[in-house]
Structures are given as structure tokens and as C-alpha cells.
Design a protein around this motif. Structure first.
Motif, short mmCIF file in Angstrom:
data_model
loop_
_atom_site.label_atom_id
_atom_site.label_comp_id
_atom_site.label_asym_id
_atom_site.label_seq_id
_atom_site.Cartn_x
_atom_site.Cartn_y
_atom_site.Cartn_z
N UNK A 135 0.81 -1.23 0.00
CA UNK A 135 0.00 0.00 0.00
C UNK A 135 0.84 1.27 0.00
N UNK A 136 2.01 1.23 0.67
CA UNK A 136 2.83 2.45 0.74
C UNK A 136 3.72 2.64 -0.48
N UNK A 137 3.80 1.65 -1.36
CA UNK A 137 4.67 1.74 -2.53
C UNK A 137 4.09 2.75 -3.52
N UNK A 138 4.99 3.33 -4.31
CA UNK A 138 4.51 4.26 -5.31
C UNK A 138 5.64 5.01 -5.99
N UNK A 139 5.20 5.84 -6.93
CA UNK A 139 6.13 6.66 -7.71
C UNK A 139 5.81 8.13 -7.53
N UNK A 140 6.87 8.92 -7.37
CA UNK A 140 6.76 10.37 -7.44
C UNK A 140 7.41 10.77 -8.76
N UNK A 141 6.59 11.16 -9.74
CA UNK A 141 7.07 11.44 -11.09
C UNK A 141 7.33 12.92 -11.28
N UNK A 142 8.47 13.22 -11.89
CA UNK A 142 8.86 14.60 -12.13
C UNK A 142 9.63 14.66 -13.44
N UNK A 143 9.08 15.37 -14.42
CA UNK A 143 9.78 15.53 -15.69
C UNK A 143 11.07 16.31 -15.50
N UNK A 144 12.09 15.94 -16.27
CA UNK A 144 13.40 16.58 -16.12
C UNK A 144 14.12 16.53 -17.47
N UNK A 145 15.00 17.50 -17.69
CA UNK A 145 15.82 17.53 -18.91
C UNK A 145 17.21 18.00 -18.53
N UNK A 146 18.11 17.05 -18.31
CA UNK A 146 19.48 17.47 -18.03
C UNK A 146 20.03 18.19 -19.26
N UNK A 147 20.60 19.38 -19.05
CA UNK A 147 21.10 20.18 -20.16
C UNK A 147 22.48 20.69 -19.82
N UNK A 148 23.51 20.06 -20.39
CA UNK A 148 24.88 20.54 -20.21
C UNK A 148 25.03 21.87 -20.94
N UNK A 149 25.61 22.86 -20.25
CA UNK A 149 25.76 24.18 -20.87
C UNK A 149 26.72 24.16 -22.04
N UNK A 150 27.59 23.18 -22.08
CA UNK A 150 28.46 22.93 -23.22
C UNK A 150 29.03 21.53 -23.02
N UNK A 151 29.23 20.84 -24.14
CA UNK A 151 29.90 19.55 -24.08
C UNK A 151 30.31 19.17 -25.50
N UNK A 152 29.51 18.37 -26.17
CA UNK A 152 29.79 18.01 -27.55
C UNK A 152 29.14 19.00 -28.50
N UNK A 153 28.81 20.15 -27.99
CA UNK A 153 28.24 21.25 -28.75
C UNK A 153 28.69 22.56 -28.09
N UNK A 154 28.72 23.65 -28.83
CA UNK A 154 29.10 24.93 -28.23
C UNK A 154 27.96 25.52 -27.41
N UNK A 155 28.27 26.58 -26.67
CA UNK A 155 27.30 27.18 -25.76
C UNK A 155 26.07 27.70 -26.53
#
Length: 977
Positions: free
Chosen positions: A177-197
Motif C-alpha cells: 500500500x505504501x509503494x509508489x512513484x513520485x514522477x517529475x519531468x526533467x531535462x538534463x542540459x549541459x551548458x556545453x559539451x559536444x556542442x558549443x554554448x
């Protein structure tokens, strides 16, 4: 064929070596080069940006066509997942879906005509990453019921798999009964990496516009994103989008989870920078989103976390710390998912090892994670973060539809969408029972980041110093707001400062580094010139002199010692008193080989401005009398010394050092080494764990040769060559200076190599200490546990020191750099040669400064942190504003701090005439802060200038516990209230 799944891997065709089409799984390259991947059923091809074109004719199975009713009761999805830096799916010649190394999955709904028996011609074009072989991980057709009750039972197989997962974990068949999911959309966004800023700003626009549109389709969706720097850019350049985001924040759907200014590196920056990351992030978040409490730091992807971070974060009101990166440990799994992280001073933050970033709605992956979370924490409700990440993207409609499909199945744990703050609030009551972690959060991976791209580290350490000096100058001159730290803080992002981005990122960062340095230098010099000019309160009786006036200003409150510096040629004079008129006294000088002359300045204790007089002219050819030089340098054959340490040169370079008591410090000559470093999977990030097994030759040319032999400076040069690289080592021993300076210059042309210095210790160490972000950390010299053994390379900011029963030896760094230590040696990594993602990352002309300092009886009593600061931070030496006006008498702005105390910053506040002083106790004992009569202390505050922080009395108000960070609001004595 499963009733609800059709595997497509064996049906893909691709060109074979002879040119004909054949099964992609049977291509001969795979079994020869990647048999492990082929055994897992992956379609594979070579790395290096090579394309693989796959095709197949897709027909709906007759058994499935018989299940489809009118109206339809089923939906079929083409499900793909790849490892490729570009991907394109075409159906009957029409582009359907595109992805890359980050957007790696597709769940495309097949059209109605396919159900009617019309075949689809699929074409999948994939390009392998530059650094790794490419792979099509899986490809299949999945059936989904349109009716959540699943009358045809197409979900039965997956439901049974969920039950089996719980049985294997010792749990009931259906979720508790106590099991469950807390869902939260997310988008990790590196400010630079394999692309420029610039690409990051576009990715942010696309991501946030997509999320706002999904809010309309999915009313329960919540979304969270970090990075105040990103919101600042949107506010300036996309105000309409920012207004929509702020409206969604007010509605409780869009959640800023900021913490520091950017998702910064947390082990390569100084304590002052780490503090400013949190200060700027908090100040900006409170201004931009005033309806929220900003008590959490979101750092999912940084490459390890210094032990002092809880103290710095806690000083700015942060109570929660969230990351995922410790799950990347290559050797020892991190033992906790939820814990209290305690710094050496006792400050704690609550720490959450989050769910993976860049996930979808796969019910089996989710349940595996939830069961592991429950096993580790005892809590049945877990956080899940659906959304494409790294290059942005966020949750997609396909992900959310998959989640909706499974929220109605009794075998799947119940779902609820909500904010991260709400989820953390539900964890708060469990805090007293949580385990306590009293150490750094060391990432057992990416050990090369402290050494890769030394130019970025040089820019960082120089700008850190200039900004701190500019703020001090602003306080002394009363000129108003301090320096702008944000350009520096941005470049401390965790894929820029560590040197792990593409060349364009660093090419575009270079002019920004230089502009920020120029601006800080000009601001500092302008304010100091105004502060040290004539007029009250500087207008005092001055001794008469005909020379040109100069200032020598020590901008850190260190203990007084003689300093030998290089200045323009001529005669130099100084005053011997700090208050009142005094006679000018001639200073000892010695001509310098590099131009100008060496000058020994009188000792200055604290933050002191010393007036000097310069009489231009040719260098004095006569050596100063030994009696006029404090601890003069002597040279005898291949030996030299200055009364504080001595050195012996020989065929193998620096062959021995002795301390002032004549005790030898080296067990063998300094060892300069190079190794093959054929990087592991992450080339710029990782040192090869077996590099010590692959030494490479190094050839020095002859003996070290003395260049200068004088009472103020003795220096030698040693040259060598290996491969296509030429090296030059200059050693320098200065009068009155307790260390031997080493300047290593190289025209570095190597690839996949590691350059190191090993210092063999005459006195075996029992432990060793190093300067890290947020404070000093001590480690055992002989690692005993598996976790200690995994820390064979760690980052250090400015020094490391052995500690043994007969004293120790310190290595001062102009770092940060990667270092190591054992009972018998200290080591420092100087250069690397990775080729991905930057083919020439470390190549070019490089210059690094090091110093060896005797440290007896231990590093605190030998004042190693103070000496490291003196080594790294030059005096401010400038001509006075007017050649006609002699300089004023010496002026002390701050007294020397008590041993163990270190100035972190002195900056102006918004209240004119007031400043905030930040001081760290870098020692294991309680210390009192003494500021003398020049300053009036108004209150003890926290790291955000809020307060006063309650103290039991005046004495306690100025007390710092061991390792504690303290803040005081103050103003110059006599200034108007």
C-alpha cells in the motif's frame, strides 16, 4: 513471437564487405571486434563517425491482424534504442524520427494501413560516435491496449515480469500500500559539451517550449530544471518564454531546482569560487522566484564532490544535496541512496542519490530501480525523472503515454506527479535515522579531469585571484559594488573547466576568459590606485626622496617574511616602519638573467601596503653585502642553500633536499616520468588505470647548469627531449624563501601520454593532506580499504603534504592538478594527451610552477596553506600615481590572521561603507579572529549576508571552530554609521 512483442533485430539488412545486402547481425566485423556486443544481440559497427544504413520490409503478422477490432483496440509502436551520435528513421522514404547520442530512443506509433496488411519499408541510418563503436541496442514492435483494462491481455507478459521482480526481491506479488512513484519531468542540459554554448540556448528554448505545450496535454505533469545562468539568459533574450515559465512556476507546475549558479565542477575550484557559486545561485533564485524556498542543490552530473561542500552550501541556506553521479563508480558501489553528509566542521546537508537522468516510462526498469531504492532505504516510494537529457529535450508525449498506460495496471506501483520539494519534504522525517557520511564524495572514475586542458585551469586560478583582489580593492577604496564573478562561474561548468568538451567550446571561451581577466585587473588597479593616492587619511609626513615612488601591496593577511621579487633594474629603497616617518633604507639587489633585478623586500605582516623608491639605472654589478641580505643564498659546486633549505644537483637533476636542520628530505632524485595513457572509454576524462605498467623513455641533455649564482637568487636550467616534445626545467632558490621553486616548460606534442613528477620521500608518511574545495582533507598514506585504494589519483587545489613521525614534505601547486601519495612518495600529474572530444586537448606550449617545501613537524605548524598562498599569489607592485609625489608611509589594512585561518574573501555589500569578511579555519584547533582597531565588527552573518547569527558573547562571536567557515559584516573604524 510473443503475443505482444515482435523482435526486429534479425530482420535488418546492411551492405556486406562484398557489396551485397545481408543480415546486419551476421556482418563479419562484429564477431571479430565486439563479440561481447554480438553475443547480446546488438547490431554493431566501427567507431569514428562511420555510418551504418539498415533496412527491412515490415509486415503486420496475421495473428496480430486478427486481434485488431473495429473500432481498433490495439496500438502498435516501433521501439528503437541506439548508441549513435546521429540517427534518422525513414518510413517509405519519409523522415519520421531523428535522434543523437542523447535522444537515443523512439516509440513511433505504426499507421493504420500497416494493420491492413500494407508493408512498410523501414530505413535506419546511424552514425557511430567518434569515441566508441556504434550499436543498435534493440528494435521491436510492441502492442499496447487502447483500453486500460487490457481485455486482450497484451500486457500480461510484462505484468508477470513485474511480479517476478518482486518475488525475487522477497516482496509481495502486488505493490505494498505504501509503494509508489513520485514522477517529475526533467531535462538534463549541459551548458556545453559536444556542442558549443550557443547550441545550449537553442536546446533550452526547444525544451522549455515543449514542456509548456505538454502541460496542456498532460494536466498532471510537473517539470523541474536547474541553472540560474540559463534563466538569466532567457530573461534577457527570450522574455516572452521566460514570462510563461514564471507563470508556470507560480502555478506550481514548473520548478526551478537551482542551488549554484551553474551545475559546476565541485573539486577543481577554490573555496571562494565554490562559495560564490552558491551565493550567486541563491541571490538570483530568490530575486527571480521569490515565492519558493531555495534550499536544495541539484548537481546530478558533476565529477565528484569535495568534503567541504556541506559547509559551503549550508552557509548559504542549502539543506538538500542531490546527485546521481556516484552510481558511476567503477570499483566500489556507493553504499547509500539517502544519507546525511557531514563536513569536518559538523555542518550537514541531507543527500539524495537521485533516480537516473534521461529515463523513459519502461515499467520493468522503473520497478527494478524502485526495489533497489526500497532495499537500500527501507522506503517504498521512489522518485522517477522521465525526460531526454544531456542536450535537453525533457519528457516526451510517448514517455507520458507509456506512464499513463501502466498507472492503471495493478502490478505496477501507483503514480503521482509532483515537485521535487514535495518529495524531499516527505523524506525529512526520516533524517534522524539516516546514515552519516563524513568524507568526500569521490567519483571512482574520470580521474584525468584534474589534469586535462591545463590552460582552462590556469585561466580559472588567475581569474579567481583577480576577482578576489578586485573586491578587496573595492572595499579599501569604498568604490561601491564588487567585481562580476559570473563569467568565471559560467566557465566552471562541469564539462568546461575539466577540459571535457569539443575544441569549439574552448576556442569560444578563450576571449571570454581574457576579457574577464582584463576587466577584473583594471577594476583592481583603479581602486588600489585611488586608495593609495594622496589625501586624507593617507596624508601624513613623508620622508624626502628623489626616486620614483612605488607601492608593494600584499593583498592577503599573511605573517610577515622577507620576499625576494623581480623588479625593474636600478636601486631600490624602502621604509622600515609601518607608522610615521622613517628613513629610506637601501634594499639588496641582484641583476636578474631574465631582465631587471632581484630585490629583497622587508617583511610585511598582514595586508600591508609598503612604499618603495626606485632609482632607475643599469643593474648594480656588485653583489649586495651578505650582511644586508636576510638568509642569503650560497652556491658551492652543485649545492645551494639559504639557511631554510638546501639542494644538491647531479646527473639525475635534483638529487637531494635538506631542511634547516640538515635532515634529508628525498629518498632518491626527483623522478620525471612519462607513461602511455591509452585512455579508457572516456578519453579526456579518464586516466588509464594501468598507466604505470607502460613507462616511456625520457632523455635529459647533460647536467643541470647554474644560470644565476647570487645572494638573492640561485637558479639552474636542465633541458631534455622526448618524442616530438622539448622540455625545460628551471629551479630557483631565493633568499629568505622556504621553498625550492620548479618551473617546468614544455612544447607538448604527444598523444595518449601522461607526464608526471614523483617525489620519493626520505621520511615515510603515515598520512597526507591536501587543499581541496571547501577545506583541507587528510587521507591515510597506506590505503587499507577498497574505497581508499580506489583513490589512487585525486584533485588538489594548491598543495599536498606528507605527514610522518620525522616531519613531512609539501608540494606547492599552481593548480588545480591531479595528485597522488603513498607512504614513500608524492606525485603530481602534469600533462595528458587525450584525443576525444578534443583532438589536441593538452598540446602546445605549457608552463607549470611547482615548489618543494619542508614541513616539520607537520603541515599546520609549518604553515603550509599560508606558504602555498604566498607561492601562488604575487605582490601587487606598481609605480605610485605621481612621479613627483613620494609614496606615503606603510599602511596595514588587515593584521595577519591567526595561524590556521585563511581569508576567503572581503567584498562590499549593498550598504555603502560596509563589507563582508569570509574566513575559513583550516586547522584542527579553535581559532579567534582578530581584526585590530581599523575595523568595526557589526555582526556575524551567514554566507548570504543574513543575520546576525546568534553567538553567546563577544568572544564567541569571533571564534571559529575547527574547519569552520565564518562571515562577519564590518566597516572601517570611524566611518559614519
Amino acid at each position: 513471437m510473443s503475443p505482444s512483442l515482435l523482435d526486429l533485430q534479425a530482420a535488418w539488412l546492411c551492405p556486406q564487405p562484398g557489396g551485397d545486402l545481408g543480415s546486419a547481425l551476421d556482418h563479419p566485423w562484429g564477431p571479430l571486434h565486439r563479440p561481447d556486443w554480438v553475443a547480446r544481440g546488438l547490431v554493431v559497427w566501427p567507431r569514428g563517425g562511420q555510418w551504418r544504413r539498415l533496412s527491412q520490409r515490415l509486415v503486420c503478422p496475421d495473428a496480430w491482424r486478427a486481434l485488431q477490432a473495429d473500432p481498433p483496440g490495439l496500438r502498435a509502436r516501433l521501439v528503437l534504442r541506439w548508441w549513435a551520435d546521429q540517427a534518422e528513421l525513414r518510413v517509405d522514404g519519409t523522415a519520421i524520427h531523428a535522434g543523437d547520442l542523447f535522444d537515443t530512443a523512439c516509440r513511433w506509433v505504426l499507421p493504420e494501413q500497416w494493420w491492413r496488411g500494407e508493408p512498410l519499408q523501414l530505413e535506419l541510418r546511424l552514425r557511430s560516435p567518434l569515441h566508441d563503436d556504434g550499436a543498435l541496442l534493440h528494435s521491436r514492435i510492441e502492442l499496447e491496449p487502447l483500453d486500460p483494462s487490457d481485455p486482450l491481455g497484451v500486457l500480461a507478459e510484462t505484468r508477470a515480469a513485474l511480479v517476478n521482480l518482486r518475488r525475487e526481491a522477497g516482496r509481495p506479488d502486488l505493490p505494498e500500500p505504501e509503494a509508489g512513484w513520485h514522477l517529475l519531468g526533467h531535462a538534463h542540459l549541459d551548458l556545453a559539451w559536444l556542442w558549443p554554448v550557443a547550441d545550449t540556448w537553442q536546446a533550452a528554448e526547444r525544451t522549455f517550449a515543449s514542456v509548456l505545450a505538454l502541460f496542456e496535454r498532460f494536466p498532471r505533469l510537473h517539470f523541474a530544471h536547474s541553472t540560474p545562468a540559463l534563466y538569466g539568459w532567457l530573461e534577457r533574450h527570450r522574455p516572452a518564454l521566460m514570462a510563461a515559465i514564471q507563470a508556470a512556476v507560480r502555478a506550481g507546475r514548473f520548478e526551478p531546482i537551482n542551488g549554484p549558479w551553474v551545475e559546476n565542477d565541485c573539486v577543481l575550484i577554490s573555496t571562494a569560487s565554490l562559495l560564490r557559486q552558491f551565493q550567486e545561485g541563491q541571490w538570483d533564485s530568490r530575486r527571480r522566484f521569490p515565492q519558493l524556498a531555495h534550499e536544495l542543490a541539484w548537481l546530478p552530473d558533476s565529477f565528484g564532490f569535495a568534503a567541504g561542500l556541506p559547509a559551503v552550501a549550508g552557509a548559504t541556506g542549502v539543506r538538500w544535496f542531490c546527485t546521481h553521479k556516484l552510481f558511476w563508480n567503477a570499483t566500489n558501489p556507493f553504499p547509500h541512496r539517502l544519507f546525511r553528509w557531514r563536513s569536518r566542521c559538523g555542518t550537514e546537508v541531507l543527500a539524495l542519490m537521485t533516480a537516473p537522468i534521461g529515463t523513459d516510462g519502461d515499467p520493468l526498469a522503473m520497478e527494478r530501480y524502485r526495489l533497489e531504492w526500497q532495499r537500500s532505504t527501507g522506503l517504498a516510494r521512489a522518485l522517477w525523472l522521465p525526460g531526454v537529457g544531456d542536450h535537453g529535450g525533457g519528457p516526451t508525449a510517448e514517455m507520458l503515454e507509456q506512464l499513463q498506460l501502466w498507472e492503471h495496471q495493478p502490478e505496477a506501483a501507483p503514480q503521482a506527479h509532483g515537485t521535487l520539494r514535495a518529495y524531499l519534504a516527505g523524506l525529512e522525517p526520516h533524517a534522524p535515522a539516516l546514515p552519516v557520511w563524513r568524507d568526500e564524495l569521490y567519483l571512482e572514475l574520470h580521474r584525468g579531469c584534474a589534469t586535462t586542458r591545463p590552460d582552462q585551469k590556469r585561466h580559472n586560478r588567475t581569474l579567481e585571484r583577480l576577482l578576489r583582489e578586485a573586491e578587496i580593492a573595492a572595499v579599501l577604496a569604498g568604490s561601491g559594488p564588487g567585481a562580476d564573478w559570473r563569467p568565471l562561474l559560467f566557465q566552471q561548468f562541469h564539462d568546461i573547466l575539466p577540459g571535457t568538451a569539443i575544441p569549439e567550446v574552448f576556442e569560444q571561451a578563450e576571449p571570454q576568459w581574457r576579457a574577464a581577466r582584463r576587466q577584473a585587473r583594471r577594476r583592481r588597479d583603479r581602486d588600489l590606485a585611488a586608495c593609495l593616492g594622496g589625501g586624507a587619511p593617507w596624508d601624513r609626513p613623508r620622508p624626502v626622496s628623489t626616486g620614483r615612488p612605488w607601492w608593494a601591496l600584499q593583498l592577503v593577511p599573511l605573517a610577515g617574511r622577507h620576499r625576494t621579487v623581480r623588479l625593474p633594474a636600478g636601486q631600490w629603497q624602502a621604509q622600515g616602519q609601518e607608522q610615521g616617518p622613517a628613513q629610506w633604507q637601501a634594499l639588496p639587489t641582484q641583476g636578474a638573467m631574465a631582465g631587471g633585478c632581484w630585490v629583497q623586500l622587508p617583511p610585511a605582516a598582514g595586508m600591508v601596503a609598503q612604499p618603495l623608491q626606485h632609482h632607475p639605472g643599469p643593474p648594480d654589478a656588485t653583489a649586495p653585502a651578505p650582511s644586508s641580505v636576510h638568509q642569503p643564498v650560497w652556491v658551492a659546486g652543485l649545492r645551494a642553500g639559504n639557511g631554510m633549505l638546501s639542494v644538491e644537483l647531479g646527473p639525475r637533476g635534483v638529487e637531494q633536499l635538506w631542511d634547516r636542520q640538515g635532515l634529508p628530505l628525498l629518498a632518491a632524485p626527483l623522478l620525471w616520468q612519462r607513461f602511455a595513457d591509452r585512455g579508457e572509454f572516456w578519453d579526456a576524462w579518464d586516466l588509464a588505470a594501468d598507466h604505470a605498467d607502460h613507462p616511456l623513455p625520457w632523455s635529459w641533455q647533460g647536467l643541470p647548469a647554474w644560470r644565476e649564482r647570487g645572494p638573492l637568487c640561485a637558479s639552474f636550467v636542465w633541458r631534455g627531449r622526448f618524442g616530438a616534445s622539448r622540455v625545460r626545467l628551471e629551479g630557483r632558490l631565493l633568499a629568505g624563501t622556504p621553498w625550492l621553486e620548479l618551473v617546468f616548460s614544455v612544447d607538448w606534442r604527444q598523444r595518449h601520454e601522461l607526464l608526471r613528477l614523483e617525489v620519493p620521500l626520505a621520511s615515510r608518511a603515515v598520512r597526507w593532506a591536501a587543499d581541496t574545495a571547501g577545506g583541507v582533507l587528510e587521507r591515510p598514506a597506506e590505503p587499507l580499504t577498497a574505497r581508499e585504494k580506489a583513490r589512487w589519483e585525486v584533485p588538489a587545489i594548491s598543495w599536498l603534504c606528507s605527514v610522518g613521525p620525522r616531519g613531512g614534505l609539501a608540494l606547492l601547486l599552481d593548480g588545480p592538478q591531479g595528485v597522488s601519495a603513498a607512504a614513500g612518495s608524492l606525485g603530481v600529474s602534469l600533462l595528458r594527451g587525450p584525443t576525444w572530444p578534443d583532438p589536441g586537448a593538452d598540446n602546445g606550449r605549457r608552463r607549470q610552477r611547482l615548489a618543494l617545501l619542508p614541513a616539520s613537524p607537520n603541515w599546520p605548524q609549518a604553515a603550509v596553506p599560508e606558504h602555498a598562498q604566498g607561492f601562488r599569489e604575487p605582490l601587487w607592485l606598481r609605480p605610485a600615481g605621481s612621479a613627483a609625489e613620494p609614496a606615503a608611509t606603510p599602511r596595514r589594512f588587515l593584521p595577519p590572521l591567526a595561524p590556521g585561518l585563511q581569508l576567503i574573501g572581503l567584498r562590499p555589500t549593498a550598504v555603502p561603507g560596509e563589507a563582508v569578511l569570509a574566513v575559513a579555519n583550516q586547522s584542527p584547533r579553535r581559532c579567534h579572529l582578530e581584526l585590530g582597531e581599523a575595523w568595526e565588527v557589526l555582526a556575524r552573518v551567514n554566507g548570504l549576508d543574513e543575520g546576525p547569527v546568534a553567538q553567546s558573547g563577544e568572544a564567541e562571536r569571533m571564534l571559529l571552530r575547527p574547519w569552520q567557515l565564518g562571515f562577519w559584516r564590518l566597516r572601517p573604524s570611524g566611518a559614519p554609521a
